[in-house]
Design a protein around this motif. Sequence first.
Motif, PDB file in Angstrom:
ATOM      1  N   PHE A  63       0.841  -1.193   0.000  1.00 58.53           N
ATOM      2  CA  PHE A  63       0.000   0.000   0.000  1.00 58.53           C
ATOM      3  C   PHE A  63       0.878   1.245   0.000  1.00 58.53           C
ATOM      4  O   PHE A  63       2.053   1.229   0.393  1.00 58.53           O
ATOM      5  N   GLY A  64       0.275   2.328  -0.466  1.00 57.97           N
ATOM      6  CA  GLY A  64       0.905   3.633  -0.418  1.00 57.97           C
ATOM      7  C   GLY A  64      -0.009   4.625   0.269  1.00 57.97           C
ATOM      8  O   GLY A  64      -1.240   4.535   0.172  1.00 57.97           O
ATOM      9  N   VAL A  65       0.585   5.582   0.973  1.00 58.26           N
ATOM     10  CA  VAL A  65      -0.161   6.651   1.646  1.00 58.26           C
ATOM     11  C   VAL A  65       0.327   7.981   1.092  1.00 58.26           C
ATOM     12  O   VAL A  65       1.532   8.271   1.108  1.00 58.26           O
ATOM     13  N   ARG A  66      -0.597   8.755   0.613  1.00 56.87           N
ATOM     14  CA  ARG A  66      -0.279  10.059   0.031  1.00 56.87           C
ATOM     15  C   ARG A  66      -0.957  11.143   0.856  1.00 56.87           C
ATOM     16  O   ARG A  66      -2.148  11.028   1.178  1.00 56.87           O
ATOM     17  N   VAL A  67      -0.232  12.192   1.179  1.00 55.82           N
ATOM     18  CA  VAL A  67      -0.785  13.273   1.987  1.00 55.82           C
ATOM     19  C   VAL A  67      -0.508  14.615   1.335  1.00 55.82           C
ATOM     20  O   VAL A  67       0.402  14.760   0.512  1.00 55.82           O
ATOM     21  N   LEU A  68      -1.317  15.595   1.715  1.00 59.67           N
ATOM     22  CA  LEU A  68      -1.034  16.999   1.435  1.00 59.67           C
ATOM     23  C   LEU A  68      -0.933  17.714   2.772  1.00 59.67           C
ATOM     24  O   LEU A  68      -1.868  17.672   3.589  1.00 59.67           O
ATOM     25  N   TYR A  69       0.212  18.335   3.007  1.00 56.65           N
ATOM     26  CA  TYR A  69       0.435  19.088   4.249  1.00 56.65           C
ATOM     27  C   TYR A  69       0.829  20.506   3.843  1.00 56.65           C
ATOM     28  O   TYR A  69       1.870  20.705   3.211  1.00 56.65           O
ATOM     29  N   ASP A  70      -0.010  21.465   4.156  1.00 62.18           N
ATOM     30  CA  ASP A  70       0.227  22.856   3.758  1.00 62.18           C
ATOM     31  C   ASP A  70       0.447  22.951   2.242  1.00 62.18           C
ATOM     32  O   ASP A  70       1.267  23.717   1.764  1.00 62.18           O
TER      33      ASP A  70
END
Length: 501
Positions: A63-70
Motif C-alpha cells: 500500500f501507499g499513503v499520500r498526503v497533502l500538508y500545507d
Amino acid sequence: MSGRIDPEFLRFPFRRVADAALHRALEHGAQHAAFRFAHTLEASWRLRDGRPAGTRSTTTTGFGVRVLYDGVPGFAAATEVTAEAAASAAGRAVETALAARPLAVGRISLAPEPVHRDRTWIAPYERDPFDVPAGEITALLADYSGRLGSAVGVGHTDAMLQVARETTFYADTAGTSTLQQRVRVLPEFTAHREDPAGELVSLRTVAPSTGRGWEYLTGTGWDWDSELAELPMLLEEKAGAPAVEPGPRDLVISPTNLWLTLHESVGHATELDRALGHEAAFAGTSFATPDLLGRLWYGSPAMNVTADRTAEHGLATVGYDDEGVAAQRWDLVRAGVLTGFQTDRGSAARCGAVRSTGCSQAGAFDQQPLQRMPNVSLAADPAGPDTEGLIARVEDGLYVVGDGSWSIDSRRQDFQFTAQRFHRIRDGRLAGQVRGAAYRSTTKDFWRSLEAVGGPQTYLLCGAFHCGKGQPVQVAPAGHGSPSALFRGVDVVTTRGGAPW
C-alpha cells in the motif's frame, strides 16, 4: 459478464489498515490523505517454434499513503499490511512533506470531487486468465504456433502472451472508498521466413491487446482462425515485395496502426501536466499548450478525438481513478480544434477546472499516482464508408496495417512510424506489398491531411499494454480506438539506405 474480486485480496484487512493510515495522517495535521492498497499479478509465456522458451510470474502486494500538508505532497509505502505499518507510513509521508516545504514552488490544491462511498467496480471479462491452468495456456499457444509453423515457407514462429490482473482498494479522508479489479491480455504470434536474398522477414498478428480475459484467446473479440490462416500468405507476399518508392503518398491507415500514432501525437500531447511543462524531464513537453485551447487547428474537420475512462474492454478503463474520481468521457479535439486536456485533481485545480477528468494512476503500490492517459480514440463517421471504400478513393498510395517502430520529438511534433505491412494502392485497389517503408510528418500537418474516416464497421479498440512515464519511470496501459482513415499527401520514406531488394 464480470469476474469476481480475487478471494486472496479479500483476506487482507485493508479497510482497517486504511483507517489507521488516514487517522494518523489527520493527527499529524495533513489537509488531505489517501490510502491505496494494490495486489497485482502479472505473468507471461513465450514459445519458440511451438516449444516453451520461458515463463515469468510476479505478484506484488502493498500500500501507499499520500498526503497533502500545507499544500505540499508527501508519500510513503509499505508491504506489511498491518495497522501499525500503515500508521507508520502515514507519519513518514507527513515527514516527507514537511522536509519538502522549503523547496516547494507554490502549493497544491485538489479540484473538488463528490464522495463515492463503498463503491465496487469489476471490469467485464468472462474467465480470469489466472484461473486457467498453465498447461491449458501452453497448449493453446502451441496449437496457434503450430498452425503458423506448418504453412509452406514459414521457417520459425514465436508466440508470446502477457496477462495482468490488478485489484485495488482506495480510501481518502473525504470519505471516498472504492474496490476495483481489472484484467488485460496481450497475445502475439509471429512468423518468420527468408526472402529470395536470404534475409529474414517477419510478420506479426495484429490482434490488439485488450481489457478482456482468457476468452479473448479462444475467439471472443477476435477471429484467430482467420488471422492465423492468412498470416503465412501475407508473409510470403511481403518476402517477395519490392522496396517502397519514397515520396508523398495518400495513406489509408488501419486502426491496428493508427492507434500508436494517436497515442504519441494526441494522447501524450494533451496530458495537461506535459502541456504545463511538468513532464519535461522524461519524453518532453507538448506543443499543445493551454493558451491554445479552443484556438489550435489540430487537424481537419474530420478529426474528432475523445478521451474515455469508461469504454468497454479499454486498457485504460476503470471505475474510479487513483484519486477517487469517477470515470468519465470528454472531448479532446472536436471538428479539428483542440477542446480539452487530460487532468488529475491537482492539474485541474491549477487550470481552474471545476473537476478532474479522472486521469490519476499509480504504476504500482509504492509509486505516487501520476496523471496518466485514458482511452484516447478517433471517432468514426456514423455514415462513413468501409475500408474498401476509402481505398477506392486513392489512385496512388499505401494501405498501412499493424504497428511497428515509432519515433517522435520531445514536444510531440515531428514523428515517424513504420508498420507490419504496407500494401500498394493503384487506381483504388490493392496491388501487392512493399517493404522498407515508413511515414513521417509533423503532428499538425498529419492530422490536417485527414480527409475522411471510415464508418463504425471499421472501428477497432487497440492500445498500449505498457506506456512509460515519470521519473522513476512508471508503466500503465492506455487504450486507443480508431476507424480506418484516409490521409492525403503524407511523406513516405525508406527505412533502408541501400538499393532495392
